[in-house]
Design an enzyme around this catalytic site. Sequence first.
Site, PDB file in Angstrom:
ATOM      1  N   GLU A 171       9.398  15.365  15.813  1.00  0.00           N
ATOM      2  CA  GLU A 171      10.096  15.015  14.319  1.00  0.00           C
ATOM      3  C   GLU A 171       9.089  15.988  13.679  1.00  0.00           C
ATOM      4  OE1 GLU A 171       8.467  11.754  12.401  1.00  0.00           O
ATOM      5  OE2 GLU A 171      11.306  11.385  11.861  1.00  0.00           O
ATOM      6  N   CYS A 217      13.136  10.374   7.349  1.00  0.00           N
ATOM      7  CA  CYS A 217      13.144   9.357   9.004  1.00  0.00           C
ATOM      8  C   CYS A 217      14.720  10.332   9.948  1.00  0.00           C
ATOM      9  CB  CYS A 217      12.888   8.072   8.619  1.00  0.00           C
ATOM     10  SG  CYS A 217      14.379   7.077   7.804  1.00  0.00           S
ATOM     11  N   LYS A 230       0.806  -1.318  -0.038  1.00  0.00           N
ATOM     12  CA  LYS A 230      -0.021   0.092   0.010  1.00  0.00           C
ATOM     13  C   LYS A 230       0.896   1.462   0.247  1.00  0.00           C
ATOM     14  CE  LYS A 230      -1.898   3.236   3.179  1.00  0.00           C
ATOM     15  NZ  LYS A 230      -1.451   4.040   1.716  1.00  0.00           N
ATOM     16  N   GLU A 279       9.182   1.579  10.784  1.00  0.00           N
ATOM     17  CA  GLU A 279      10.364   2.300  10.660  1.00  0.00           C
ATOM     18  C   GLU A 279       9.601   3.176  10.769  1.00  0.00           C
ATOM     19  OE1 GLU A 279      13.198   4.398  10.360  1.00  0.00           O
ATOM     20  OE2 GLU A 279      12.858   3.809   7.836  1.00  0.00           O
TER      21      GLU A 279
HETATM   22  P1  NAI Z   1       1.636   8.511   8.163  1.00  0.00           P
HETATM   23  O1  NAI Z   1       3.393   7.682   9.300  1.00  0.00           O
HETATM   24  O2  NAI Z   1      -0.021   8.072   8.711  1.00  0.00           O
HETATM   25  O3  NAI Z   1       1.352   7.343   6.751  1.00  0.00           O
HETATM   26  C1  NAI Z   1       2.826   7.132   6.151  1.00  0.00           C
HETATM   27  C2  NAI Z   1       1.494   5.929   5.458  1.00  0.00           C
HETATM   28  O4  NAI Z   1       0.663   5.407   7.180  1.00  0.00           O
HETATM   29  C3  NAI Z   1       0.614   5.908   4.662  1.00  0.00           C
HETATM   30  O5  NAI Z   1       0.660   4.681   3.442  1.00  0.00           O
HETATM   31  C4  NAI Z   1      -0.616   5.938   5.098  1.00  0.00           C
HETATM   32  O6  NAI Z   1      -1.740   5.929   4.131  1.00  0.00           O
HETATM   33  C5  NAI Z   1      -0.214   4.562   5.903  1.00  0.00           C
HETATM   34  N1  NAI Z   1      -1.767   5.162   7.299  1.00  0.00           N
HETATM   35  C6  NAI Z   1      -2.039   6.109   8.082  1.00  0.00           C
HETATM   36  N2  NAI Z   1      -3.044   6.123   8.665  1.00  0.00           N
HETATM   37  C7  NAI Z   1      -2.488   4.409   9.054  1.00  0.00           C
HETATM   38  C8  NAI Z   1      -3.732   3.909   9.829  1.00  0.00           C
HETATM   39  N3  NAI Z   1      -4.452   4.114  10.600  1.00  0.00           N
HETATM   40  N4  NAI Z   1      -3.396   2.065   9.700  1.00  0.00           N
HETATM   41  C9  NAI Z   1      -2.489   1.204   8.330  1.00  0.00           C
HETATM   42  N5  NAI Z   1      -1.988   2.493   7.909  1.00  0.00           N
HETATM   43  C10 NAI Z   1      -1.499   4.100   7.966  1.00  0.00           C
HETATM   44  O7  NAI Z   1       2.300   9.823   8.062  1.00  0.00           O
HETATM   45  P2  NAI Z   1       1.669  11.055   7.245  1.00  0.00           P
HETATM   46  O8  NAI Z   1       0.324  10.928   7.931  1.00  0.00           O
HETATM   47  O9  NAI Z   1       2.022  11.208   6.316  1.00  0.00           O
HETATM   48  O10 NAI Z   1       2.787  11.973   7.852  1.00  0.00           O
HETATM   49  C11 NAI Z   1       2.236  12.735   9.064  1.00  0.00           C
HETATM   50  C12 NAI Z   1       3.749  12.590   9.270  1.00  0.00           C
HETATM   51  O11 NAI Z   1       4.265  11.367  10.268  1.00  0.00           O
HETATM   52  C13 NAI Z   1       4.583  13.027   8.919  1.00  0.00           C
HETATM   53  O12 NAI Z   1       4.852  14.731   9.629  1.00  0.00           O
HETATM   54  C14 NAI Z   1       6.077  13.175   9.462  1.00  0.00           C
HETATM   55  O13 NAI Z   1       6.633  14.114  10.628  1.00  0.00           O
HETATM   56  C15 NAI Z   1       5.673  11.452   9.676  1.00  0.00           C
HETATM   57  N6  NAI Z   1       5.850  11.197   9.257  1.00  0.00           N
HETATM   58  C16 NAI Z   1       7.782  10.179   9.183  1.00  0.00           C
HETATM   59  C17 NAI Z   1       8.192   9.104   8.676  1.00  0.00           C
HETATM   60  C18 NAI Z   1       9.344   8.063   8.507  1.00  0.00           C
HETATM   61  O14 NAI Z   1       9.844   7.425   7.827  1.00  0.00           O
HETATM   62  N7  NAI Z   1       9.505   8.794  10.013  1.00  0.00           N
HETATM   63  C19 NAI Z   1       7.201   8.646   7.049  1.00  0.00           C
HETATM   64  C20 NAI Z   1       6.221  10.211   6.880  1.00  0.00           C
HETATM   65  C21 NAI Z   1       5.724  10.644   8.177  1.00  0.00           C
END
Ligand code: NAI
Length: 502
Positions: free
Chosen positions: A405, A308, A198, A274
Site C-alpha cells: 500500500e 484505503c 483520538k 479498517e
Molecule cells: P497509522 O496507522 O500508524 O496511524 C493511524 C492512527 O493510528 C493515527 O491516529 C495514529 O496516531 C494511530 N496510531 C499509530 N500508532 C499507534 C499505536 N501503536 N497504537 C495506537 N494507535 C496508533 O498510519 P500512519 O503512520 O499515519 O501512516 C503510515 C501508513 O499507513 C501510510 O503511509 C499508509 O500506507 C497507511 N495508512 C492507511 C490508512 C488506511 O485507511 N488504509 C490510513 C492511514 C495510514
Amino acid sequence: MTTETISIDPAIQKFLSGGAKKIYLGGKWVDSKTGKTFKALNPATGETLAEVCEAGKEDVEAAVSAAREQFENGPWSRMNPAERAKILWRIGDLLEKHADELAALETLNNGKPVKEARSADLPMTIENFRYWSGWCTKITGETIPTTTPYAPKAKFFSYTTKEAVGVVAAIIPWNMPLQMASWKLAPALACGCVVILKPAEQTPLSALRLAELMEEAGLPPGTVQVLPGFGPTAGAALAAHPGVDKISFTGSTETGREILRASAGSNLKRVSLELGGKSPHIIFADADLEMASRHAYMGVFYNQGQICCAGSRIYVERPAYEELTSKLADRAKKVRLGPGLDPKTQMGPLVSSEHRARVESYVEAGKKEGAKLLAGGDRPAGKGFFLNPAVFTDVKDDMKIAREEIFGPVAAVMPFDSVDEVLKRANRSDYGLAAGVWTKDIKKAFNAVNALRAGLVWVNTFNLADPTLPWGGYKQSGWGRETGAEAIKLYTETKTVWVDLN
Ligand code: NAI
Ligand code: MG
C-alpha cells in the site's frame, strides 16, 4: 501550480486564534497533563495553523475514568433512544449549518481540494449522523424458540437483547478526518456507548470543531471526549487500557496488529479494524474505455491517492492497454495541483512531508525495479508537500509498487490476457478491501464479482460508499464492517435471556 493567496473564513480564523487548542476531557476544554503542544500544519504551505495540546498517557487515564463513570451512570447510556435520536439529528443539522466552514478547515489541515471536502466529506459526515439517528430506536434483539433436546417438554421464553459494548476508543487516520470520526462516533453513540476519539496527529482540528458542535447540539458533556495526540503514546495507551471495552481503528495494517497485541495483552477488548488495501481495478477491452480511464484515474488519485480503497493495481486487457495507459498518463500530466482552498485546484498536497518522502521512496523503488514511469513522480516547484501524480506501466506483480500500500498518487498499470489469469493475479494479495471490474459482458462481470476476494466490488464504477452499506475488507484489510446496519455488531454485546415457564 497555482500560487494565489487564499483568504480564510473568519469563523476558522476565530477557531484557530486564541492560543493552543485544548483537549476535550470529561466535558471540559482543558490543557493536557503532558503540558506539551504540537503543531497542526497546513500541508499546502508547511506553515503552522495552530498549536494543539498533546494528550499523553495520563490524559488517557483521566479520560477513561471519566468515560467509565459516564457509561456506568449515564446520562447517555441510560437515555431514552428517542432522545438520543434527536441529539444525533441535531448534530447533523449543525454540521450542515457549518458545512462550508468545516470543509475549509478540513482542507486547510488535510490538504484535499475544498470542492471535494464540500461535495463528499461533509455530506457523508452529515448523512452518517442522520442515518444513525434513525437507528437509535431500532436496535433490537429477537425472540427465538428453543429446542432443548435434553428436555423436550420444557417451556421457556427466550430472547436476545443488544446492549452497548461500553467505553469505545476510536482511533482514526488523517486522510478523511471528519468522515472517519463520523463512521465511528455515529453508530457508537446510537448504540448507547460513550466514546474517546483520538484523531491523527496530522489532522486534529476538525475533530475538535466537531466536538464543539456536538456540545452545542446537546450531547451530554463527557459522552464524547477528544484527545489529540500521537500513536505510540496516546493511541497505545488507549489500546492497552483495561477500562476501554472496544477499540475501533482505521489506519495501517501494521498499527492494526499493534492494537490487537495491546488488546490481547490487557483485557481482550473488542477490536474492529479498517486497514490498508492494494485494490485491483480490472478493465476488460470491451469496456467503455473513456469512462473506465476516468474512473481508473479517480480510483487511484482521489484524495491524492490517500484512500484505503485506492484502485492502485490497474489491470488492463492487452488490446486496450496502450489506449488506457496513455489516457491515464495524459490526465495525470494535466492535473492542476494547488492549495486545496483554491477552487481551481484538482489535486492538493500530501498530508505531511514525512508521508511525501514515503511515497517518493515507492516512486524510486518502481524505477529501480524496472517499471516504466509515464508521468509524474516528481515534486512541482514551490512550497508545500506536493507531488505530481505518477503513472507506472509495465509493472510486474512482484514489484514493491504492485504489492504494498503506497497511500499516495502512484498508479501501477499492468496488462493481462485472460479472465482466469487476471482474477488469480488480482486475488494474489495480502489485502482484500476493494476491487473494480469494467466490462459490458454481464456474465463476465458477475463471475468476476464472485471470484474476487474483496469486501467491496464495483462494477463499471469505482470508489462509491454510502452510510447505508457495509464497508470493510477480507484478509489483512481488516476485521468487521463499518457503516450500514452491520456496524451495530461492532458497538453492542448480545445478551441471551431464558425465562422458565414450567
Ligand atoms: P497509522 O496507522 O500508524 O496511524 C493511524 C492512527 O493510528 C493515527 O491516529 C495514529 O496516531 C494511530 N496510531 C499509530 N500508532 C499507534 C499505536 N501503536 N497504537 C495506537 N494507535 C496508533 O498510519 P500512519 O503512520 O499515519 O501512516 C503510515 C501508513 O499507513 C501510510 O503511509 C499508509 O500506507 C497507511 N495508512 C492507511 C490508512 C488506511 O485507511 N488504509 C490510513 C492511514 C495510514
Ligand atoms: Mg504509523
